[in-house]
Design a protein around this motif. Structure first.
Motif, PDB file in Angstrom:
ATOM      1  N   ASP A   1     -36.092   7.777  -1.111  1.00  0.00           N
ATOM      2  CA  ASP A   1     -35.485   9.001  -0.596  1.00  0.00           C
ATOM      3  C   ASP A   1     -35.309   8.917   0.925  1.00  0.00           C
ATOM      4  OD1 ASP A   1     -35.645   9.911  -3.179  1.00  0.00           O
ATOM      5  OD2 ASP A   1     -37.426  11.157  -2.833  1.00  0.00           O
ATOM      6  N   ARG A   2     -34.345   9.682   1.415  1.00  0.00           N
ATOM      7  CA  ARG A   2     -34.053   9.801   2.843  1.00  0.00           C
ATOM      8  C   ARG A   2     -33.562   8.498   3.467  1.00  0.00           C
ATOM      9  NH1 ARG A   2     -37.219  14.538   5.839  1.00  0.00           N
ATOM     10  NH2 ARG A   2     -35.160  14.475   6.810  1.00  0.00           N
ATOM     11  N   LEU A   3     -33.043   7.629   2.612  1.00  0.00           N
ATOM     12  CA  LEU A   3     -32.383   6.415   3.083  1.00  0.00           C
ATOM     13  C   LEU A   3     -30.878   6.634   2.950  1.00  0.00           C
ATOM     14  CD1 LEU A   3     -32.357   3.385   3.943  1.00  0.00           C
ATOM     15  CD2 LEU A   3     -32.470   2.831   1.497  1.00  0.00           C
ATOM     16  N   LYS A   4     -30.183   6.666   4.062  1.00  0.00           N
ATOM     17  CA  LYS A   4     -28.752   6.937   4.032  1.00  0.00           C
ATOM     18  C   LYS A   4     -28.003   5.808   3.324  1.00  0.00           C
ATOM     19  CE  LYS A   4     -28.681   9.783   8.223  1.00  0.00           C
ATOM     20  NZ  LYS A   4     -28.125   9.947   9.592  1.00  0.00           N
ATOM     21  N   ALA A   5     -26.998   6.179   2.558  1.00  0.00           N
ATOM     22  CA  ALA A   5     -26.238   5.205   1.773  1.00  0.00           C
ATOM     23  C   ALA A   5     -25.636   4.110   2.648  1.00  0.00           C
ATOM     24  CB  ALA A   5     -25.142   5.922   0.981  1.00  0.00           C
ATOM     25  N   LYS A   6     -25.234   4.465   3.866  1.00  0.00           N
ATOM     26  CA  LYS A   6     -24.587   3.469   4.723  1.00  0.00           C
ATOM     27  C   LYS A   6     -25.543   2.374   5.172  1.00  0.00           C
ATOM     28  CE  LYS A   6     -25.164   6.227   8.967  1.00  0.00           C
ATOM     29  NZ  LYS A   6     -24.433   6.894  10.090  1.00  0.00           N
ATOM     30  N   TYR A   7     -26.860   2.592   5.017  1.00  0.00           N
ATOM     31  CA  TYR A   7     -27.821   1.563   5.414  1.00  0.00           C
ATOM     32  C   TYR A   7     -28.246   0.677   4.244  1.00  0.00           C
ATOM     33  CZ  TYR A   7     -28.228   4.521   9.571  1.00  0.00           C
ATOM     34  OH  TYR A   7     -27.951   5.258  10.706  1.00  0.00           O
ATOM     35  N   GLU A   8     -27.811   0.988   3.033  1.00  0.00           N
ATOM     36  CA  GLU A   8     -28.227   0.205   1.878  1.00  0.00           C
ATOM     37  C   GLU A   8     -27.753  -1.242   1.962  1.00  0.00           C
ATOM     38  OE1 GLU A   8     -26.975   2.243  -1.614  1.00  0.00           O
ATOM     39  OE2 GLU A   8     -28.390   3.918  -1.348  1.00  0.00           O
ATOM     40  N   VAL A   9     -26.708  -1.480   2.745  1.00  0.00           N
ATOM     41  CA  VAL A   9     -26.174  -2.835   2.886  1.00  0.00           C
ATOM     42  C   VAL A   9     -27.211  -3.791   3.478  1.00  0.00           C
ATOM     43  CG1 VAL A   9     -25.215  -2.487   5.202  1.00  0.00           C
ATOM     44  CG2 VAL A   9     -24.157  -4.145   3.662  1.00  0.00           C
ATOM     45  N   LYS A  10     -28.189  -3.275   4.189  1.00  0.00           N
ATOM     46  CA  LYS A  10     -29.176  -4.160   4.807  1.00  0.00           C
ATOM     47  C   LYS A  10     -30.579  -3.949   4.236  1.00  0.00           C
ATOM     48  CE  LYS A  10     -29.237  -1.182   8.958  1.00  0.00           C
ATOM     49  NZ  LYS A  10     -29.103  -1.198  10.429  1.00  0.00           N
TER      50      LYS A  10
END
Length: 400
Positions: free
Chosen positions: A152-161
């Protein structure tokens, strides 16, 4: 021993709690085993926590805590700025290939100092909710190592890393993973381990003895309890067990917790990241009572994966009564195979290669040729690799 040609330097930064430092110590041991040099940045509490490897030097930095009172923010900002400067002076001498943050406020100045010097940075999140410092730094770090597939609270745009590596646990506990679940028969001893973190938990002291006394006679007559208590609760808990005629070993701290876990048929306790990591590494069924005041309710989130798999049951503290506890234990332990199946489900949630996979990840920065691919969950393997390649490209540009 000669230092390998590929030996490099790494700095680990962690807040002064066991939840942050235990995985940092595990990574330090793995990196040292691979021939690297490692240093630790923490606060005064962290420098005093038992378990730090002898080879690991600790550097204490000021780290401001940003509470709800705005009047204290200036002092906190000054402490972060001072800590950033101290970290940069350390890096000038130590020249790390990467700085790895494990959460907690002491990690913040260490990561800021590294980024101001173009040193690659990685953060590791132990919980199923991204912590405050890791949220603040998520957009600026090269990689985010996760302990759970859903955070939770992990923005989708950071999932790439992101990279799913798990939460490293103590080697003595991990060594139990290949040992079988202790024999549990219809007439054998039923061993229950109860802990509430480093200081114990009062609610466990108040509820568990009475709950165990309500078990079905066939279970109750075979009980052997080991419980960690707060010092001020010890006498009262001992009296409760005595009144219920339940054999119990009580202490404020157990040195040999790994050995206790080895013999355990059922665990009852909080749902901190290290607790979940160890239960799933070893494969022990549990009844978990998340700490209700945990930041962002992260302990409740930590239980989701193992509960869904069937390896544990979670009871909210407001519903944690003696009657409810007895009900859940009776359901889990009514037949030997039921408890064994729950143990296997918990075991399947374990990530025993967490320390090694995290080491692979941090080695991928700073010009390393040791590992081009890291082990990650199938749902984010490609994304994690892209993030690592980006970090390697930045490192190569600095080298040129």
């Amino acid at each position: 021993m000669n230092t390998p040609a590929s030996s490099r330097h790494f700095v680990l930064a962690a807040g002064g709690t066991g939840g942050h430092l235990t995985p940092a110590f595990a990574l330090a041991a793995e990196l040292e085993r691979r021939g690297h040099h490692v240093a630790l940045i923490t606060d005064e509490r962290g420098a005093a926590i038992p378990g730090k490897p002898d080879f690991l030097p600790a550097h204490v930095l000021p780290a401001g805590r940003f509470g709800k009172n705005p009047l204290r923010w200036f002092a906190a900002l000054k402490a972060v700025w001072d800590g950033r400067g101290m970290a940069k002076r350390l890096y000038e001498n130590f020249q790390p290939s990467a700085v790895i943050g494990f959460g907690g406020y002491p990690a913040l100045p260490a990561l800021l100092g590294a980024q101001s010097m173009d040193i690659p940075t990685v953060v590791h999140e132990q919980n199923a909710v991204l912590g405050r410092v890791n949220r603040l730094m998520a957009g600026r770090v090269n990689a985010i190592a996760l302990s759970y597939p859903d955070v939770d609270r992990l923005k989708a745009k950071y999932e790439v890393k992101t990279a799913l590596v798990g939460n490293p646990v103590r080697p003595r506990v991990l060594a139990l993973r290949d040992e079988p679940f202790p024999p549990f028969t219809d007439d054998g001893i039923f061993r229950v381990l109860v802990t509430g973190g480093s200081q114990g938990a009062r609610v466990l002291s108040e509820i568990v003895p009475d709950g165990l006394s309500m078990l079905a006679p066939a279970l109750r007559s075979r009980l052997q309890v080991t419980q960690q208590c707060r010092p001020e609760d010890l006498d009262a808990v001992r009296e409760r067990y005595a009144n219920h005629d339940i054999p119990a070993e009580l202490a404020t701290y157990f040195e040999d917790m790994a050995a206790r876990l080895a013999d355990t048929h059922l665990f009852i306790g909080r749902a901190g990241a290290s607790t979940i990591g160890e239960l799933t590494a070893v494969g022990r069924p549990a009844i978990l009572v998340p700490l209700p005041i945990a930041t962002d309710d992260h302990q409740a989130a930590n239980t989701r994966e193992v509960v869904k798999a069937g390896g544990a049951r979670s009871i909210r503290q407001q519903a944690f009564t003696a009657k409810e506890l007895a009900k859940q234990i009776n359901a889990m332990a009514q037949r030997p195979e039921t408890l064994a199946n729950a143990a296997h489900a918990a075991w399947n949630c374990g990530r025993p290669n967490a320390a090694s996979d995290l080491a692979d990840l941090v080695e991928s920065f700073g010009g390393a040729d040791m590992m081009d691919v890291i082990r990650v969950g199938a749902n984010n393997a490609r994304a994690a690799t892209q993030g690592i390649e980006a970090g390697q490209g930045a490192a190569r540009e600095r080298a040129e």
